[in-house]
Write a protein that holds these residues in place. Structure first.
Motif, mmCIF file in Angstrom:
data_model
loop_
_atom_site.group_PDB
_atom_site.id
_atom_site.type_symbol
_atom_site.label_atom_id
_atom_site.label_comp_id
_atom_site.label_asym_id
_atom_site.label_seq_id
_atom_site.Cartn_x
_atom_site.Cartn_y
_atom_site.Cartn_z
ATOM 1 N N SER A 40 0.806 -1.220 0.000
ATOM 2 C CA SER A 40 0.000 0.000 0.000
ATOM 3 C C SER A 40 0.838 1.269 0.000
ATOM 4 O O SER A 40 0.303 2.378 0.048
ATOM 5 C CB SER A 40 -0.958 -0.001 1.199
ATOM 6 O OG SER A 40 -1.950 -0.990 1.003
ATOM 7 N N ARG A 41 2.136 1.129 -0.042
ATOM 8 C CA ARG A 41 3.062 2.242 -0.243
ATOM 9 C C ARG A 41 3.955 1.887 -1.394
ATOM 10 O O ARG A 41 4.341 0.724 -1.520
ATOM 11 C CB ARG A 41 3.950 2.458 0.996
ATOM 12 C CG ARG A 41 3.385 3.349 2.029
ATOM 13 C CD ARG A 41 4.493 3.676 3.030
ATOM 14 N NE ARG A 41 3.958 4.387 4.177
ATOM 15 C CZ ARG A 41 4.716 4.839 5.151
ATOM 16 N NH1 ARG A 41 6.025 4.667 5.130
ATOM 17 N NH2 ARG A 41 4.179 5.468 6.159
ATOM 18 N N VAL A 43 1.986 5.489 -2.786
ATOM 19 C CA VAL A 43 0.689 5.801 -3.379
ATOM 20 C C VAL A 43 0.921 6.744 -4.555
ATOM 21 O O VAL A 43 1.573 7.773 -4.420
ATOM 22 C CB VAL A 43 -0.246 6.473 -2.338
ATOM 23 C CG1 VAL A 43 -1.562 6.865 -2.982
ATOM 24 C CG2 VAL A 43 -0.459 5.563 -1.143
ATOM 25 N N THR A 52 -2.157 2.036 -5.797
ATOM 26 C CA THR A 52 -1.007 1.370 -5.190
ATOM 27 C C THR A 52 -0.814 0.005 -5.840
ATOM 28 O O THR A 52 -1.703 -0.498 -6.530
ATOM 29 C CB THR A 52 -1.231 1.153 -3.677
ATOM 30 O OG1 THR A 52 -2.341 0.263 -3.511
ATOM 31 C CG2 THR A 52 -1.481 2.458 -2.935
ATOM 32 N N GLN A 88 -4.521 0.736 3.314
ATOM 33 C CA GLN A 88 -4.362 2.169 3.065
ATOM 34 C C GLN A 88 -4.194 2.922 4.382
ATOM 35 O O GLN A 88 -3.354 3.816 4.498
ATOM 36 C CB GLN A 88 -5.570 2.692 2.293
ATOM 37 C CG GLN A 88 -5.408 4.101 1.795
ATOM 38 C CD GLN A 88 -6.573 4.537 0.917
ATOM 39 O OE1 GLN A 88 -7.616 3.889 0.856
ATOM 40 N NE2 GLN A 88 -6.402 5.654 0.241
#
Length: 174
Positions: A40-41, A43, A52, A88
Motif C-alpha cells: 500500500s506504499r 501511493v 497502489t 491504506q
C-alpha cells in the motif's frame, strides 16, 4: 484455466488435517493482510484516485476469482476491499508502524502456516504450484462456507477429489 473445483481440490490435497485447515483460517488472512499493507506504499495519485501496487494486485486477483466463480468472486472482492482499506490506513501511519505491522503479520502468519503443515506432514501447495498463493485465501473462504453448510456441491466435489478431512497421528491417518 482449471475450474473452481479443480483448483480447490488440488489445494485441498495438501490440507486434509483439520489442524492444518484451522491454522490456515488464521495464518492465510494474516499473510494476505500483511502483503496488502506492505504493497500500500507508495501511493500514486492519478486523477484524484490513490493507486497502489496493493490495489493493482487486488484487482488482478479479483478478476481471477470472478473467472473461477461469481459467488466466490463477489465474496473475495469484499474481503479484498476491506483489506485494501486497512492497508491504506496502515500505509498512512508512520514508516515504523507500516513496516512493523506488515512484516510482523507476514512472519507470524507464516509461522502459523508452517505449524499447520507440520501437522499435515506435507509442504505448502504453492511449492508445487505457485497459483496456490492465490487459491489459499479462496480455500479459507470456501472452508468457512462449508462449515456454515454453504456450497455443498463444491465441498462434495473437493472431498471426492482430495478425500475427506482427517487427522494425522504420528504419520498415519486416524
Amino acid at each position: 484455466m482449471r475450474s473452481l473445483n479443480a483448483q480447490l481440490t488440488q489445494y485441498a490435497e495438501y490440507h486434509r488435517d483439520p489442524r492444518n485447515i484451522q491454522t490456515h483460517l488464521v495464518g492465510v488472512p494474516m499473510i494476505m493482510l500483511a502483503v496488502v499493507i506492505l504493497l500500500s506504499r507508495p501511493v500514486l495519485v492519478l486523477g484524484g484516485l490513490p493507486l497502489t501496487a496493493a490495489f493493482a494486485v487486488g484487482m488482478a486477483v479479483c478478476v481471477f476469482y470472478f473467472l473461477l466463480d461469481l459467488r466466490y468472486g463477489v465474496c473475495m472482492a469484499l474481503v479484498i476491499a476491506a483489506m485494501l482499506a486497512v492497508g491504506q490506513w496502515g500505509a498512512a501511519q508512520t514508516t515504523v508502524f507500516w513496516l512493523m505491522s506488515g512484516i510482523g503479520l507476514f512472519v507470524v502468519g507464516w509461522v502459523i502456516q508452517l505449524v499447520g503443515h507440520y501437522f499435515e506432514g506435507r509442504k505448502p501447495a504453492f511449492v508445487d504450484d505457485v497459483i496456490g498463493l492465490a487459491i489459499g485465501p479462496l480455500f479459507v473462504l470456501a472452508e468457512v462456507g462449508f462449515a456454515l453448510g454453504m456450497r455443498n456441491d463444491v465441498r462434495l466435489a473437493v472431498e471426492q477429489g482430495a478425500g475427506p478431512v482427517h487427522r494425522r497421528v504420528g504419520g498415519s491417518v486416524s
